[in-house]
Design a protein around this motif. Structure first.
Motif, PDB file in Angstrom:
ATOM      1  N   ASP A  16      34.631  44.274  42.633  1.00  0.00           N
ATOM      2  CA  ASP A  16      34.800  45.671  42.227  1.00  0.00           C
ATOM      3  C   ASP A  16      35.756  46.344  43.205  1.00  0.00           C
ATOM      4  OD1 ASP A  16      34.619  48.306  41.502  1.00  0.00           O
ATOM      5  OD2 ASP A  16      32.448  48.461  41.680  1.00  0.00           O
ATOM      6  N   GLY A  17      36.998  46.526  42.783  1.00  0.00           N
ATOM      7  CA  GLY A  17      38.021  47.075  43.663  1.00  0.00           C
ATOM      8  C   GLY A  17      37.964  48.591  43.776  1.00  0.00           C
ATOM      9  N   HIS A  18      38.601  49.100  44.810  1.00  0.00           N
ATOM     10  CA  HIS A  18      38.777  50.534  44.971  1.00  0.00           C
ATOM     11  C   HIS A  18      40.138  50.790  45.601  1.00  0.00           C
ATOM     12  CE1 HIS A  18      36.177  48.937  48.280  1.00  0.00           C
ATOM     13  NE2 HIS A  18      37.126  49.476  49.041  1.00  0.00           N
ATOM     14  N   SER A  19      40.754  51.907  45.220  1.00  0.00           N
ATOM     15  CA  SER A  19      42.120  52.254  45.658  1.00  0.00           C
ATOM     16  C   SER A  19      43.118  51.193  45.214  1.00  0.00           C
ATOM     17  CB  SER A  19      42.172  52.457  47.176  1.00  0.00           C
ATOM     18  OG  SER A  19      41.295  53.490  47.573  1.00  0.00           O
ATOM     19  N   GLY A  20      42.937  50.692  43.997  1.00  0.00           N
ATOM     20  CA  GLY A  20      43.855  49.704  43.452  1.00  0.00           C
ATOM     21  C   GLY A  20      43.149  48.440  43.022  1.00  0.00           C
ATOM     22  N   ASP A  21      43.881  47.626  42.245  1.00  0.00           N
ATOM     23  CA  ASP A  21      43.280  46.396  41.705  1.00  0.00           C
ATOM     24  C   ASP A  21      43.815  45.127  42.357  1.00  0.00           C
ATOM     25  OD1 ASP A  21      45.845  46.394  40.704  1.00  0.00           O
ATOM     26  OD2 ASP A  21      45.265  46.125  38.604  1.00  0.00           O
ATOM     27  N   ARG A  22      44.661  45.251  43.368  1.00  0.00           N
ATOM     28  CA  ARG A  22      45.287  44.052  43.923  1.00  0.00           C
ATOM     29  C   ARG A  22      44.338  43.220  44.785  1.00  0.00           C
ATOM     30  NH1 ARG A  22      50.935  46.442  46.101  1.00  0.00           N
ATOM     31  NH2 ARG A  22      49.717  48.359  46.188  1.00  0.00           N
ATOM     32  N   VAL A  23      43.421  43.862  45.507  1.00  0.00           N
ATOM     33  CA  VAL A  23      42.486  43.087  46.328  1.00  0.00           C
ATOM     34  C   VAL A  23      41.485  42.321  45.460  1.00  0.00           C
ATOM     35  CG1 VAL A  23      40.681  43.200  48.089  1.00  0.00           C
ATOM     36  CG2 VAL A  23      42.778  44.523  48.381  1.00  0.00           C
ATOM     37  N   PRO A  24      40.837  42.950  44.472  1.00  0.00           N
ATOM     38  CA  PRO A  24      39.943  42.145  43.632  1.00  0.00           C
ATOM     39  C   PRO A  24      40.664  41.050  42.859  1.00  0.00           C
ATOM     40  CG  PRO A  24      40.223  44.356  42.726  1.00  0.00           C
ATOM     41  CD  PRO A  24      40.777  44.372  44.113  1.00  0.00           C
ATOM     42  N   SER A  25      41.918  41.294  42.463  1.00  0.00           N
ATOM     43  CA  SER A  25      42.693  40.252  41.799  1.00  0.00           C
ATOM     44  C   SER A  25      42.929  39.078  42.745  1.00  0.00           C
ATOM     45  CB  SER A  25      44.027  40.827  41.314  1.00  0.00           C
ATOM     46  OG  SER A  25      44.835  39.819  40.754  1.00  0.00           O
ATOM     47  N   TYR A  26      43.224  39.384  44.000  1.00  0.00           N
ATOM     48  CA  TYR A  26      43.419  38.340  45.008  1.00  0.00           C
ATOM     49  C   TYR A  26      42.133  37.535  45.197  1.00  0.00           C
ATOM     50  CZ  TYR A  26      44.554  36.191  49.527  1.00  0.00           C
ATOM     51  OH  TYR A  26      44.776  35.292  50.544  1.00  0.00           O
ATOM     52  N   LEU A  27      41.008  38.218  45.262  1.00  0.00           N
ATOM     53  CA  LEU A  27      39.732  37.535  45.433  1.00  0.00           C
ATOM     54  C   LEU A  27      39.442  36.611  44.257  1.00  0.00           C
ATOM     55  CD1 LEU A  27      37.618  40.538  46.766  1.00  0.00           C
ATOM     56  CD2 LEU A  27      38.322  38.526  48.079  1.00  0.00           C
ATOM     57  N   GLN A  28      39.730  37.057  43.051  1.00  0.00           N
ATOM     58  CA  GLN A  28      39.510  36.223  41.873  1.00  0.00           C
ATOM     59  C   GLN A  28      40.281  34.911  41.982  1.00  0.00           C
ATOM     60  OE1 GLN A  28      41.473  37.150  38.073  1.00  0.00           O
ATOM     61  NE2 GLN A  28      39.449  37.246  37.123  1.00  0.00           N
ATOM     62  N   LYS A  29      41.475  34.962  42.540  1.00  0.00           N
ATOM     63  CA  LYS A  29      42.318  33.765  42.631  1.00  0.00           C
ATOM     64  C   LYS A  29      41.963  32.879  43.815  1.00  0.00           C
ATOM     65  CE  LYS A  29      46.440  35.927  40.564  1.00  0.00           C
ATOM     66  NZ  LYS A  29      45.988  37.344  40.465  1.00  0.00           N
ATOM     67  N   HIS A  30      41.459  33.459  44.915  1.00  0.00           N
ATOM     68  CA  HIS A  30      41.417  32.703  46.165  1.00  0.00           C
ATOM     69  C   HIS A  30      40.047  32.511  46.812  1.00  0.00           C
ATOM     70  CE1 HIS A  30      45.793  32.649  46.364  1.00  0.00           C
ATOM     71  NE2 HIS A  30      45.796  33.949  46.139  1.00  0.00           N
ATOM     72  N   LEU A  31      39.083  33.401  46.600  1.00  0.00           N
ATOM     73  CA  LEU A  31      37.867  33.325  47.416  1.00  0.00           C
ATOM     74  C   LEU A  31      37.098  32.026  47.198  1.00  0.00           C
ATOM     75  CD1 LEU A  31      35.957  34.480  49.473  1.00  0.00           C
ATOM     76  CD2 LEU A  31      34.860  35.827  47.663  1.00  0.00           C
ATOM     77  N   PHE A  32      36.872  31.612  45.950  1.00  0.00           N
ATOM     78  CA  PHE A  32      36.113  30.386  45.738  1.00  0.00           C
ATOM     79  C   PHE A  32      36.865  29.159  46.236  1.00  0.00           C
ATOM     80  CE2 PHE A  32      33.314  32.533  42.507  1.00  0.00           C
ATOM     81  CZ  PHE A  32      32.132  32.254  43.165  1.00  0.00           C
TER      82      PHE A  32
END
Length: 277
Positions: free
Chosen positions: A66-82
């Motif tokens: 759940d991002g805040h102040s933009g969607d780039r951090v949650p998008s990054y997490l979707q691609k990389h965290l797992f």
């Protein structure tokens, strides 16, 4: 083998993404649904729901960002965290340490790429299901994971709220204020006390995840992950009661979001439901 399901629906203006899938044996099923809120900004909720094979182990990977102040951090997490979690060398031997290390490394990577990712941030709740038998849940912020055991809702994540971690924030030189607005915020800005990113607040925020694990036994029937757009208007037991009545997990996720909207939740809402039986 990879059952990643992420596609856009065309059926109505409220649905953003929805889908379903299952493990190799077909006995564990999942469904998800995401709806954009009423705020005048792009959708900031992202999810993961898939099964993968790793060294002869079947892993179910589920997440809400759940991002805040933009969607780039949650998008990054979707691609990389797992990927970062699974690439820790001792993941299968020591999942807890691997998850902890991967969260920390991912946050450092986000902060170091501020030029590309911006100054925003994201909450996170992740669940790793190992061979259908053990569940590892980690989180930062107020996205939440709840499991049902014999119909009883058990929260596996920790809500990281400024009011409950005030001492840590103040020890680091920050402050907690209800102004502006009507909820406690770190330095009057952020309504969670732990998150990925948020470089301008990082000296007062924590990024170490809360991690819990549980055995998936014969009484464990489902898992629900959702952003705070759901939990602001529904309690854990209400969510479990609704989800248990609907066998199709995608339909269960849709029904939960419909109920949250009925209760006038205005935030982005994302929900993943996993049925073990």
């Amino acid at each position: 083998m990879d059952n990643l399901c992420c596609f856009k629906l065309r059926r109505g203006p409220t649905s953003y993404k929805s889908g379903k899938g299952k493990n190799h044996e077909g006995d564990i099923k999942f469904g998800f649904d995401l709806v954009k809120g009423k705020a005048n900004h792009p959708m900031e909720d992202y999810h993961v729901a898939r099964f993968v094979e790793r060294d002869h182990h079947e892993l179910g990977l589920f997440a809400i960002y759940d991002g805040h102040s933009g969607d780039r951090v949650p998008s990054y997490l979707q691609k990389h965290l797992f990927d970062n979690i699974l690439n820790e060398g001792d993941f299968l031997v020591d999942p807890k340490r691997s998850i902890f290390n991967a969260y920390e490394k991912t946050d450092q990577a986000i902060l170091s790429h501020e030029k590309d990712l911006g100054r925003g941030g994201s909450t996170s709740v992740t669940a790793v299901l190992m061979n259908g038998q053990r569940l590892w849940v980690a989180n930062l912020g107020d996205s939440r994971a709840v499991v049902s055991k014999g119909g009883k809702a058990i929260q596996l994540s920790t809500d990281h709220e400024p009011s409950t971690e005030r001492a840590s924030i103040e020890h680091k030189g920050g402050f907690v204020s209800n102004m502006p607005g009507d909820v406690p915020r770190v330095n009057g800005q952020l309504a969670v006390s732990r998150a990925f990113g948020d470089k301008s607040l990082k000296s007062h925020l924590r990024s170490d995840p809360a991690i819990q694990d549980t055995i998936v036994d014969t009484k464990t029937d489902l898992l629900v992950l959702a952003s705070d757009g759901l939990w602001k208007v529904m309690d854990n037991q209400e969510v479990v009661n609704i989800a248990r009545r609907i066998k199709d997990p995608q339909k269960a996720a849709k029904r939960l979001i419909a109920e949250a909207l009925k209760r006038e939740s205005k935030d982005d809402i994302s929900c993943v439901v996993v049925r073990f039986r």
